[in-house]
Design a protein around this motif. Structure first.
Motif, PDB file in Angstrom:
ATOM      1  N   LYS A 142     -10.549  -4.215  -8.456  1.00  0.00           N
ATOM      2  CA  LYS A 142      -9.120  -4.481  -8.282  1.00  0.00           C
ATOM      3  C   LYS A 142      -8.940  -5.461  -7.128  1.00  0.00           C
ATOM      4  O   LYS A 142      -9.596  -5.329  -6.094  1.00  0.00           O
ATOM      5  N   TYR A 201      -2.338   3.211  -9.529  1.00  0.00           N
ATOM      6  CA  TYR A 201      -2.961   2.268 -10.470  1.00  0.00           C
ATOM      7  C   TYR A 201      -4.463   2.540 -10.576  1.00  0.00           C
ATOM      8  O   TYR A 201      -5.048   2.434 -11.666  1.00  0.00           O
ATOM      9  N   ARG A 202      -5.074   2.886  -9.471  1.00  0.00           N
ATOM     10  CA  ARG A 202      -6.494   3.204  -9.516  1.00  0.00           C
ATOM     11  C   ARG A 202      -6.748   4.482 -10.322  1.00  0.00           C
ATOM     12  O   ARG A 202      -7.752   4.603 -11.024  1.00  0.00           O
ATOM     13  N   ARG A 243      -7.233  -7.214  -3.880  1.00  0.00           N
ATOM     14  CA  ARG A 243      -6.630  -6.589  -2.706  1.00  0.00           C
ATOM     15  C   ARG A 243      -5.106  -6.585  -2.804  1.00  0.00           C
ATOM     16  O   ARG A 243      -4.514  -7.411  -3.509  1.00  0.00           O
ATOM     17  N   GLN A 244      -4.474  -5.665  -2.079  1.00  0.00           N
ATOM     18  CA  GLN A 244      -3.019  -5.681  -1.981  1.00  0.00           C
ATOM     19  C   GLN A 244      -2.613  -7.006  -1.317  1.00  0.00           C
ATOM     20  O   GLN A 244      -3.158  -7.389  -0.289  1.00  0.00           O
ATOM     21  N   SER A 296       0.826  -1.201   0.000  1.00  0.00           N
ATOM     22  CA  SER A 296       0.000   0.000   0.000  1.00  0.00           C
ATOM     23  C   SER A 296       0.865   1.257   0.000  1.00  0.00           C
ATOM     24  O   SER A 296       1.635   1.482   0.931  1.00  0.00           O
ATOM     25  N   SER A 322       2.161   2.405  -5.616  1.00  0.00           N
ATOM     26  CA  SER A 322       1.939   0.969  -5.762  1.00  0.00           C
ATOM     27  C   SER A 322       0.480   0.554  -5.685  1.00  0.00           C
ATOM     28  O   SER A 322       0.161  -0.602  -5.957  1.00  0.00           O
ATOM     29  N   CYS A 323      -0.414   1.474  -5.322  1.00  0.00           N
ATOM     30  CA  CYS A 323      -1.831   1.125  -5.297  1.00  0.00           C
ATOM     31  C   CYS A 323      -2.689   2.255  -5.860  1.00  0.00           C
ATOM     32  O   CYS A 323      -3.286   2.124  -6.910  1.00  0.00           O
ATOM     33  N   ARG A 324      -2.743   3.386  -5.171  1.00  0.00           N
ATOM     34  CA  ARG A 324      -3.656   4.443  -5.604  1.00  0.00           C
ATOM     35  C   ARG A 324      -3.370   4.899  -7.030  1.00  0.00           C
ATOM     36  O   ARG A 324      -4.298   5.176  -7.805  1.00  0.00           O
ATOM     37  N   CYS A 353     -10.557   0.171  -1.658  1.00  0.00           N
ATOM     38  CA  CYS A 353      -9.699   1.064  -0.874  1.00  0.00           C
ATOM     39  C   CYS A 353     -10.550   2.053  -0.077  1.00  0.00           C
ATOM     40  O   CYS A 353     -11.576   2.545  -0.537  1.00  0.00           O
ATOM     41  N   CYS A 375      -3.708   6.426   0.883  1.00  0.00           N
ATOM     42  CA  CYS A 375      -2.532   6.582   0.017  1.00  0.00           C
ATOM     43  C   CYS A 375      -2.539   7.885  -0.781  1.00  0.00           C
ATOM     44  O   CYS A 375      -2.259   7.904  -1.985  1.00  0.00           O
TER      45      CYS A 375
END
Length: 410
Positions: free
Chosen positions: A183, A162-163, A185-186, A154, A158-160, A389, A394
């Motif tokens: 998506k 991509y969103r 989960r991490q 997170s 590495s997460c947001r 999320c 993030c």
């Protein structure tokens, strides 16, 4: 009329509109209300493999770096400094070939397991782009995609991000309201991701023993778990605020928890305590901006004073041996170890390890089957992480909250 960016990175989205009554943009009905864990089955049409992307020739290097740094005002001279890492490898980043290999491995294993889900692939910063992948989906009649990003932890990048990439691609293609994207989960503590690291550290221990049969692992060997450094301000905002992480947020907490699991799995039965620490690499910000520390090279420089003779570097933050592993660890960190007279071993990343490939498919099936949270595997007390999320998760302090999907606003 919106320009169609075929074969190029989409522009940032201006909006991520919600369906009537929905709280999550571009989500399937099961996720639209924003539950922490979606426990309702979803009949997805395809898997959307999303990655960072990388240049595939010398002429690609600077345009690729412009994509990576878009909107940040980075001068061309600085891009040229970074470019030499890629130019040393012929201008080719290994990441695209690694994604082709992962895509093929996923397709092969899906077929073996009798799962009828095609795999589409799109990148953030180089061909094939995510907008091209969405056009491919639309042409095939796919309207429900499950996103699988090649990043386990997170943080903003590495997460947001991509969103945000998904929102950018939907707006760029005009497919918002046509294609829905959830998506997974991490997966930092999923067994499929963690198992390859456990095996890799065990093998690294054997390598050290073979080279130095007399070495004392409790006092003369240190394990450095390496991950990408990020700005301290971003780290502090990684993960949901209500979880109560310390100043380095969920990003550091997740890495530390996984490292502890790996070390316990490798040494737990032996009774030997082997020193280890979490270190960071690949810092790219100005000296005035605090980033997570210690740097891997600084940590290596400190080891001989404590009697350490061998160092094992574990790229815990990475899913494959891309440029920042090959250059920053296999080149720079190894050089630092050589300068200090230390025996150096670098453990592998998951790559296309069978456990990792199966684990990614299992994560997709959690959403296909609506697997209850209580039945989902997690090797730390932090997981299983969220399917949708949480609000404010993030944040990028410098950019603020940009349009994003697969999560509650902002």
């Amino acid at each position: 009329m919106t320009a169609i960016n075929i074969g190029s990175k989409p522009n940032p989205a201006t909006d991520a509109p919600l369906e009537p009554g929905a709280l999550v943009s571009a989500a399937t009905p099961a996720a639209q209300s924003g539950p922490e864990h979606v426990e309702e089955p979803v009949a997805y049409d395809a898997i959307l493999l999303a990655s960072f992307g990388g240049p595939e020739g010398q002429d690609d290097v600077i345009p690729f770096l412009r994509n990576v740094t878009r909107g940040r005002g980075i001068p061309e001279s600085r891009l040229e400094e970074v470019a030499h890492h890629y130019r040393a490898f012929g201008g080719v980043s290994p990441i695209n070939d690694q994604n082709r290999e992962l895509k093929a491995a996923l397709e092969h294993r899906l077929a073996e397991r009798g799962i009828d889900l095609p795999v589409l692939w799109g990148n953030r910063n180089w061909n094939p782009y995510l907008n091209d992948a969405l056009r491919e989906a639309n042409e095939a009649g796919y309207t429900k995609l499950i996103g699988l990003a090649t990043s386990a932890y997170s943080s903003y990048s590495s997460c947001r991000q991509y969103r945000e990439d998904f929102a950018d691609a939907l707006e760029d293609t005009g497919l918002g309201g046509v294609i829905q994207i959830d998506k997974i989960r991490q997966y930092f503590d999923h067994p499929g991701f963690v198992t390859p690291f456990i095996e890799g550290v065990r093998t690294a221990f054997d390598t050290v023993r073979e080279a130095h049969p007399d070495i004392d692992f409790s006092t003369e060997v240190e394990v450095l778990f390496a991950t990408h450094s990020i700005p301290s301000s971003d780290a502090a905002r990684s993960g949901p605020a209500e979880r109560g992480f310390d100043g380095n947020g969920a990003y550091a907490a997740q890495h530390l928890a996984v490292a502890e699991v790996v070390m316990h799995a490798v040494t737990g039965d032996s009774g030997t305590t082997v020193p280890w620490q979490l270190v960071y690499q690949s810092r790219s910000g100005p000296p005035s901006m605090p980033w997570l520390e210690p740097d891997v090279n600084d940590a290596i420089a400190d080891l001989p004073a404590r009697g350490i003779r061998a160092v094992i570097v574990v790229p815990l933050g990475f899913v494959s041996d891309h440029m920042e592993v090959l250059w920053d660890l296999d080149n720079e960190a190894k050089e630092s170890a050589d300068e200090q007279g230390l025996f150096f071993v670098r453990a592998p990343t998951p790559g296309v390890h069978a456990a990792y490939v199966d684990g990614l498919i299992d994560l997709v099936l959690e959403r296909v089957n609506g697997t209850p949270k209580a039945e989902r595997p997690a090797m730390t007390d932090l997981g299983p992480w969220y399917d949708v999320c949480r609000p404010g998760c993030c944040e990028n302090v410098r950019l603020g909250f940009k349009p994003a999907v697969s999560g509650l606003k902002p």
